[in-house]
Design an enzyme around this catalytic site. Structure first.
Site, PDB file in Angstrom:
ATOM      1  N   ASP A  24       0.861  -1.189   0.000  1.00 19.29           N
ATOM      2  CA  ASP A  24       0.000   0.000   0.000  1.00 19.29           C
ATOM      3  C   ASP A  24       0.900   1.242   0.000  1.00 19.29           C
ATOM      4  O   ASP A  24       1.678   1.444   0.936  1.00 19.29           O
ATOM      5  CB  ASP A  24      -0.858  -0.047   1.272  1.00 19.29           C
ATOM      6  CG  ASP A  24      -1.819   1.123   1.386  1.00 19.29           C
ATOM      7  OD1 ASP A  24      -1.651   2.129   0.655  1.00 19.29           O
ATOM      8  OD2 ASP A  24      -2.733   1.032   2.221  1.00 19.29           O
ATOM      9  N   ILE A  25       0.758   2.075  -0.996  1.00 19.92           N
ATOM     10  CA  ILE A  25       1.660   3.221  -1.129  1.00 19.92           C
ATOM     11  C   ILE A  25       1.482   4.230   0.016  1.00 19.92           C
ATOM     12  O   ILE A  25       2.426   4.933   0.376  1.00 19.92           O
ATOM     13  CB  ILE A  25       1.489   3.898  -2.515  1.00 19.92           C
ATOM     14  CG1 ILE A  25       2.750   4.696  -2.873  1.00 19.92           C
ATOM     15  CG2 ILE A  25       0.236   4.760  -2.580  1.00 19.92           C
ATOM     16  CD1 ILE A  25       2.817   5.125  -4.328  1.00 19.92           C
ATOM     17  N   ASN A  38      -6.406  12.844 -10.876  1.00 22.50           N
ATOM     18  CA  ASN A  38      -7.088  13.295 -12.097  1.00 22.50           C
ATOM     19  C   ASN A  38      -6.847  14.799 -12.192  1.00 22.50           C
ATOM     20  O   ASN A  38      -6.335  15.422 -11.250  1.00 22.50           O
ATOM     21  CB  ASN A  38      -8.578  12.949 -12.091  1.00 22.50           C
ATOM     22  CG  ASN A  38      -9.292  13.538 -10.896  1.00 22.50           C
ATOM     23  OD1 ASN A  38      -9.338  14.750 -10.722  1.00 22.50           O
ATOM     24  ND2 ASN A  38      -9.837  12.682 -10.045  1.00 22.50           N
ATOM     25  N   GLY A  46      -9.613   4.869  -6.158  1.00 22.84           N
ATOM     26  CA  GLY A  46      -8.335   4.178  -6.296  1.00 22.84           C
ATOM     27  C   GLY A  46      -7.251   4.708  -5.369  1.00 22.84           C
ATOM     28  O   GLY A  46      -7.504   5.057  -4.209  1.00 22.84           O
ATOM     29  N   ASP A  48      -5.686   7.489  -5.527  1.00 19.36           N
ATOM     30  CA  ASP A  48      -5.937   8.911  -5.246  1.00 19.36           C
ATOM     31  C   ASP A  48      -6.789   9.060  -3.975  1.00 19.36           C
ATOM     32  O   ASP A  48      -6.437   9.800  -3.039  1.00 19.36           O
ATOM     33  CB  ASP A  48      -6.660   9.505  -6.471  1.00 19.36           C
ATOM     34  CG  ASP A  48      -6.733  11.022  -6.454  1.00 19.36           C
ATOM     35  OD1 ASP A  48      -6.095  11.642  -5.595  1.00 19.36           O
ATOM     36  OD2 ASP A  48      -7.428  11.585  -7.332  1.00 19.36           O
ATOM     37  N   SER A 137      -2.173   4.916 -14.169  1.00 17.09           N
ATOM     38  CA  SER A 137      -3.120   4.701 -15.284  1.00 17.09           C
ATOM     39  C   SER A 137      -3.626   3.279 -15.474  1.00 17.09           C
ATOM     40  O   SER A 137      -4.478   3.048 -16.336  1.00 17.09           O
ATOM     41  CB  SER A 137      -2.538   5.174 -16.630  1.00 17.09           C
ATOM     42  OG  SER A 137      -2.637   6.577 -16.749  1.00 17.09           O
ATOM     43  N   THR A 138      -3.126   2.311 -14.689  1.00 16.28           N
ATOM     44  CA  THR A 138      -3.529   0.921 -14.972  1.00 16.28           C
ATOM     45  C   THR A 138      -4.762   0.464 -14.181  1.00 16.28           C
ATOM     46  O   THR A 138      -5.133  -0.703 -14.244  1.00 16.28           O
ATOM     47  CB  THR A 138      -2.364  -0.069 -14.711  1.00 16.28           C
ATOM     48  OG1 THR A 138      -2.055  -0.068 -13.316  1.00 16.28           O
ATOM     49  CG2 THR A 138      -1.138   0.307 -15.521  1.00 16.28           C
ATOM     50  N   GLY A 139      -5.396   1.405 -13.453  1.00 17.01           N
ATOM     51  CA  GLY A 139      -6.637   1.088 -12.746  1.00 17.01           C
ATOM     52  C   GLY A 139      -7.808   1.659 -13.514  1.00 17.01           C
ATOM     53  O   GLY A 139      -8.118   1.232 -14.636  1.00 17.01           O
ATOM     54  N   TYR A 141      -8.157   4.222 -15.248  1.00 15.79           N
ATOM     55  CA  TYR A 141      -7.852   4.790 -16.570  1.00 15.79           C
ATOM     56  C   TYR A 141      -7.582   3.731 -17.641  1.00 15.79           C
ATOM     57  O   TYR A 141      -7.396   4.072 -18.819  1.00 15.79           O
ATOM     58  CB  TYR A 141      -6.689   5.791 -16.473  1.00 15.79           C
ATOM     59  CG  TYR A 141      -7.101   7.174 -15.970  1.00 15.79           C
ATOM     60  CD1 TYR A 141      -8.422   7.449 -15.612  1.00 15.79           C
ATOM     61  CD2 TYR A 141      -6.175   8.216 -15.858  1.00 15.79           C
ATOM     62  CE1 TYR A 141      -8.805   8.697 -15.154  1.00 15.79           C
ATOM     63  CE2 TYR A 141      -6.560   9.479 -15.397  1.00 15.79           C
ATOM     64  CZ  TYR A 141      -7.869   9.707 -15.046  1.00 15.79           C
ATOM     65  OH  TYR A 141      -8.246  10.964 -14.609  1.00 15.79           O
TER      66      TYR A 141
HETATM   67  N1  AR6 Z   1      -1.390   1.610  -2.952  1.00 14.44           N
HETATM   68  C1  AR6 Z   1      -0.809   1.273  -4.118  1.00 14.44           C
HETATM   69  N2  AR6 Z   1      -1.486   1.105  -5.269  1.00 14.44           N
HETATM   70  C2  AR6 Z   1      -2.830   1.262  -5.225  1.00 14.44           C
HETATM   71  C3  AR6 Z   1      -3.535   1.620  -4.050  1.00 14.44           C
HETATM   72  C4  AR6 Z   1      -2.751   1.802  -2.873  1.00 14.44           C
HETATM   73  N3  AR6 Z   1      -3.313   2.137  -1.706  1.00 14.44           N
HETATM   74  N4  AR6 Z   1      -4.848   1.711  -4.344  1.00 14.44           N
HETATM   75  C5  AR6 Z   1      -4.987   1.405  -5.658  1.00 14.44           C
HETATM   76  N5  AR6 Z   1      -3.763   1.123  -6.193  1.00 14.44           N
HETATM   77  P1  AR6 Z   1      -6.067   3.996 -10.060  1.00 14.44           P
HETATM   78  P2  AR6 Z   1      -5.475   5.430 -12.575  1.00 14.44           P
HETATM   79  C6  AR6 Z   1      -3.394   0.757  -7.566  1.00 14.44           C
HETATM   80  O1  AR6 Z   1      -7.422   3.634 -10.554  1.00 14.44           O
HETATM   81  O2  AR6 Z   1      -5.682   4.200 -13.361  1.00 14.44           O
HETATM   82  C7  AR6 Z   1      -8.802   7.859  -9.545  1.00 14.44           C
HETATM   83  O3  AR6 Z   1     -10.153   7.898  -9.240  1.00 14.44           O
HETATM   84  C8  AR6 Z   1      -4.449   0.132  -8.432  1.00 14.44           C
HETATM   85  O4  AR6 Z   1      -4.601  -1.236  -8.115  1.00 14.44           O
HETATM   86  O5  AR6 Z   1      -5.929   4.437  -8.657  1.00 14.44           O
HETATM   87  O6  AR6 Z   1      -4.277   6.300 -12.866  1.00 14.44           O
HETATM   88  C9  AR6 Z   1      -8.230   9.225  -9.883  1.00 14.44           C
HETATM   89  O7  AR6 Z   1      -8.902  10.272  -9.197  1.00 14.44           O
HETATM   90  C10 AR6 Z   1      -3.840   0.341  -9.805  1.00 14.44           C
HETATM   91  O8  AR6 Z   1      -2.874  -0.686 -10.052  1.00 14.44           O
HETATM   92  O9  AR6 Z   1      -5.402   5.172 -10.978  1.00 14.44           O
HETATM   93  C11 AR6 Z   1      -8.451   9.313 -11.369  1.00 14.44           C
HETATM   94  O10 AR6 Z   1      -9.745   9.764 -11.676  1.00 14.44           O
HETATM   95  C12 AR6 Z   1      -3.080   1.651  -9.664  1.00 14.44           C
HETATM   96  O11 AR6 Z   1      -3.045   1.938  -8.265  1.00 14.44           O
HETATM   97  C13 AR6 Z   1      -8.282   7.894 -11.832  1.00 14.44           C
HETATM   98  O12 AR6 Z   1      -8.615   7.069 -10.714  1.00 14.44           O
HETATM   99  C14 AR6 Z   1      -3.721   2.818 -10.388  1.00 14.44           C
HETATM  100  O13 AR6 Z   1      -5.131   2.737 -10.314  1.00 14.44           O
HETATM  101  C15 AR6 Z   1      -6.853   7.599 -12.209  1.00 14.44           C
HETATM  102  O14 AR6 Z   1      -6.789   6.303 -12.730  1.00 14.44           O
END
Ligand code: AR6
Length: 201
Positions: A24-25, A38, A46, A48, A137-139, A141
């Protein structure tokens, strides 16, 4: 010169380290953590959402000021800005915006590269030594992780080799075992191709 530290899944670039870690970051105690935000910078789901919840109100207040003074129309994809870490262990949060995956025809890889690179440039400007990245971006997005991982690894590696001054150690935080496996494989491949053209230490 380069060599692999297999047990910790890291590569060493003349003393600067790129490592893959699962976790967990928000729990990391590196000087900075990177937020996959975003353009609004006002939080979201996610990683963020997790970062804003853990950091507390100070983060959104600082982001509001950045929006007002520097980016009234929102932070463009590929750019990065820095705030304090609020209640986090990390002193700083670097907020960047990755590309939304549109099938690969909208310069998504180039924008993803910019997001990693500009985050590192912002870190250098603040004299940061250690930094943790999520898989940008891999969640939500939708950027396929198999395509994103080579961009992340090669961009960070090139920066450590050619440009880094204060930045000494970079972690990529994988949130799941399967994401960890993708990044570990990519790091291994990068190390092998690099060692193919350089003399191992
Ligand atoms: N620690 C580490 N990685 C994490 C954590 C955590 N606590 N939580 C999620 N991840 P995403 P995006 C991973 O969707 O694709 C947001 O709503 C997750 O499993 O968080 O860049 C923003 O506000 C995935 O592998 O980010 C934007 O609207 C990675 O983080 C949008 O999502 C990225 O997933 C950005 O989308």
């Amino acid at each position: 010169m380069i060599y692999r530290c297999v047990s910790t899944y890291s590569l060493n670039f003349n003393g600067r380290i790129l490592a893959i870690k699962e976790g967990d970051i928000t729990m990391q105690d590196t000087d900075a953590i990177v937020n996959a935000a975003n353009s609004s910078l006002m939080g979201g789901g996610g990683v963020d959402g997790a970062i804003h919840r853990a950091a507390g109100r100070a983060l959104v207040e600082e982001c509001r000021i950045i929006r007002k003074t520097q980016y009234p129309a929102g932070l463009p994809p590929g750019e990065a800005v820095i705030t304090s870490g609020g209640r986090l262990k990390a002193k700083f949060v670097i907020h960047t915006v990755g590309p939304i995956w549109m099938g690969g025809k909208k310069d998504e890889s180039e924008i993803l590269k910019k997001a990693y690179r500009n985050s590192l440039i912002v870190a250098e400007k603040s004299g940061i030594g250690t930094i943790s990245f999520p898989s940008i971006s891999t969640g939500a997005y939708g950027f396929p992780i198999e395509k994103a991982a080579p961009v992340a690894v090669s961009t960070i590696a090139e920066f450590l080799l050619k440009e880094a001054r204060s930045v000494e150690k970079v972690y990529i935080l994988a949130f799941t075992p399967s994401d960890f496996a993708v990044y570990r494989r990519e790091l291994k491949l990068y190390g092998e191709s690099f060692n193919g053209s350089k003399t191992p230490k």
